[in-house]
Design an enzyme around this catalytic site. Structure first.
Site, PDB file in Angstrom:
ATOM      1  N   CYS A  73      64.475 -10.926 -46.372  1.00 36.68           N
ATOM      2  CA  CYS A  73      64.073 -11.721 -45.200  1.00 36.68           C
ATOM      3  C   CYS A  73      62.926 -12.653 -45.545  1.00 36.68           C
ATOM      4  O   CYS A  73      62.652 -13.606 -44.804  1.00 36.68           O
ATOM      5  CB  CYS A  73      63.602 -10.804 -44.074  1.00 36.68           C
ATOM      6  SG  CYS A  73      64.863  -9.688 -43.554  1.00 36.68           S
ATOM      7  N   GLU A  87      61.663  -6.226 -36.944  1.00 42.80           N
ATOM      8  CA  GLU A  87      61.480  -7.051 -38.144  1.00 42.80           C
ATOM      9  C   GLU A  87      62.752  -7.867 -38.281  1.00 42.80           C
ATOM     10  O   GLU A  87      63.769  -7.366 -38.769  1.00 42.80           O
ATOM     11  CB  GLU A  87      61.274  -6.166 -39.386  1.00 42.80           C
ATOM     12  CG  GLU A  87      60.005  -5.352 -39.374  1.00 42.80           C
ATOM     13  CD  GLU A  87      58.748  -6.206 -39.413  1.00 42.80           C
ATOM     14  OE1 GLU A  87      58.825  -7.417 -39.693  1.00 42.80           O
ATOM     15  OE2 GLU A  87      57.676  -5.649 -39.145  1.00 42.80           O
TER      16      GLU A  87
HETATM   17  C1  SIN Z   1      63.136  -7.499 -45.974  1.00 44.02           C
HETATM   18  O1  SIN Z   1      63.824  -8.267 -46.605  1.00 44.02           O
HETATM   19  O2  SIN Z   1      63.426  -7.194 -44.800  1.00 44.02           O
HETATM   20  C2  SIN Z   1      61.913  -6.838 -46.528  1.00 44.02           C
HETATM   21  C3  SIN Z   1      61.410  -7.413 -47.756  1.00 44.02           C
HETATM   22  C4  SIN Z   1      60.106  -6.814 -48.229  1.00 44.02           C
HETATM   23  O3  SIN Z   1      59.639  -5.792 -47.712  1.00 44.02           O
HETATM   24  O4  SIN Z   1      59.536  -7.394 -49.125  1.00 44.02           O
END
Ligand code: SIN
Length: 477
Positions: free
Chosen positions: A285, A251
């Site tokens: 992210c 991810e």
């Molecule tokens: C992330 O920022 O990696 C995950 C964000 C989310 O699960 O909403």
């Protein structure tokens, strides 16, 4: 059971690991020293690996139903301790308590979902090519898993990996961010209290992530690596996993476009943007990184947006009424300020800026006239800066949205049915929010395309990431 004590320990085979060196955990809002956590070195990692390998063998003789019950109990314990877990998160990570509570529920949601999915890991009976053969598939746990998790969601990024791994019958070695190890250790303690085998969830905390992870990825015993973090580190980890041909889930970074078309409801679009941009002070992210607004509604949107941004309160997340906590580090703040300065030097204008803040706090900023020559068009901002780009046509905006290597989340607001279909198909992203700014949910597949990663987390797909499919061909005489 104490969920946070001082000193804390890396947790190996259910035991506190003592070491001469410590990881210091500091509150980013106050600078207060929260805890010292004993560090795990390569020798400790080898012990964890041995325990994980032995536990994986034992898990092979447990039923999916039994693992489901452990997960259910873990879920209940996380819900029971949501307040204390959220306080740990706010203290070591900085997000406002209301967001930390929402994260605790989000984290629990993954455990609940996989306590149910554990029982549904169906194989297949394949229509056979011959009368004398039965062809079937079964799904089996991949083996020992190494998970590397970030600081921005110190609970949820862990449960969305550990819960499906355990549901699949895998044992898990976790290396959490050295900035937020306390939430990780608390989760592991609750899992063990719920009945999870001590070798099935071990936590290795270190300041030398690179060295420890290199050591572990060299081992053929680790059969799967799951990572949430930057594209740069993810790509290096993929290379490290190549020699031992590990299964991987990645991810990685995002650069989310947030598009508002002429037909959109501006109020709704702004409220979605506030959520997509300011959750966790912009440190996600899936945060809106580039906000594209149709020229015809740009003035109205900017007006509504700046009005709402001006109501945001910065502060220590433990205090009432706080909307934005500190950034995770001074370096993170400096990087965000450099991105801002670069954009301003290249022609962007400030439409709104909150009062300058000291320490690791950064006041929200809204800038307009952003274009593709600026660094923040191409880099993840990870801070409360809204960067606005006006556009004329659908083709133009889809081209700009797709012009970056990342492809994690995208958002658009439109009330034109045909446009909704066209644009949702044309965006080169793994997840698309349509008239919605918050898309993350344990029951839906989270993940990206292109440089944003490999695999999916959450949903039915998240379980498959921890399983191998075995094909059985049986001949009858
Ligand atoms: C992330 O920022 O990696 C995950 C964000 C989310 O699960 O909403």
């Amino acid at each position: 059971m104490s969920l946070i004590s001082n000193p804390e320990f890396s947790l190996i085979n259910g035991q506190a690991h003592h070491s001469k060196t410590q990881v210091d955990v500091v509150n980013p809002a106050t600078g207060e020293h929260l805890a010292q956590v004993s560090e795990a070195d390569n020798q400790a990692a080898d012990k964890a690996l041995q325990a994980a390998a032995e536990t994986f063998e034992k898990l092979a003789s447990t039923t999916a139903h039994a693992r489901s019950q452990v997960l259910r109990k873990w879920y209940e314990l996380v819900i029971e301790h949501r307040q204390v877990l959220a306080e740990i998160v706010t203290k070591e990570q900085g997000k406002p308590l209301k967001e930390a509570l929402a994260e605790a529920d989000y984290a629990a949601g993954f455990i609940e979902w996989y306590s149910e999915e554990a029982k549904r890991a169906y194989g297949q009976v394949i229509p056979s090519h011959s009368q004398s053969h039965e062809l079937t598939t079964i799904r089996q746990g991949v083996g020992v898993v190494l998970g590397i998790t970030p600081w921005n969601f110190p609970l949820a990024m862990i449960t969305r990996k550990v819960a499906p791994a355990y549901a699949a019958g895998c044992s898990f070695i976790l290396k959490p961010s050295e900035k937020t190890p306390l939430a990780a250790i608390a989760l592991a303690k609750l899992a063990i209290q719920a009945g999870m085998e001590v070798g099935a969830f071990q936590v290795l905390v270190t300041n030398d992530s690179k060295g420890l992870v290199a050591h572990l990825t060299e081992s053929p015993q680790v059969r799967k690596l799951t990572f949430t973090g930057s594209t740069q580190v993810g790509s290096a980890l993929l290379k490290q996993c190549a020699d031992t041909v590990k299964k991987t889930s990645m991810e990685l970074g995002g650069n989310a476009p947030f598009i508002v078309f002429d037909s959109a409801d501006v109020e709704q679009a702004v409220s979605g943007l506030m959520a997509a941009k300011f959750r966790n002070a912009g440190q996600t992210c899936v945060a809106a990184n580039r906000v594209f607004v149709a020229k015809g509604i740009a003035a109205e949107l900017l007006n509504t947006l700046t009005q709402q941004v001006s109501t945001l309160t910065l502060g220590n997340g433990l205090e009432q009424g706080v909307d934005i906590g500190p950034l995770i580090s001074l370096e993170a703040k400096q990087k965000a300020q450099q991105l801002l300065e670069d954009a301003l030097a290249k022609g962007a204008s400030i439409a709104y800026q909150g009062d300058k803040q000291s320490g690791q706090f950064m006041a929200p900023v809204v800038i307009t006239d952003v274009n593709s020559t600026m660094r923040l068009f191409h880099e993840e901002i990870f801070a409360p800066i809204v960067s606005i780009i006006d556009f004329e046509s659908e083709d133009e905006v889809v081209r700009m949205a797709n012009s970056v290597p990342e492809g994690l989340a995208a958002y658009f607001y439109s009330n034109d049915g045909n446009q909704i279909r066209r644009v949702s198909h044309a965006l080169e992203y793994g997840m698309v929010g349509i008239n919605e700014g918050i898309i993350s949910n344990p029951v839906a597949p989270f993940g990206g395309v292109k440089f944003s990663g490999l695999g999916r987390e959450g949903a039915q797909e998240g379980l498959l990431e921890y399983q191998e499919i075995k094909y059985l061909c049986q001949k009858f005489s």
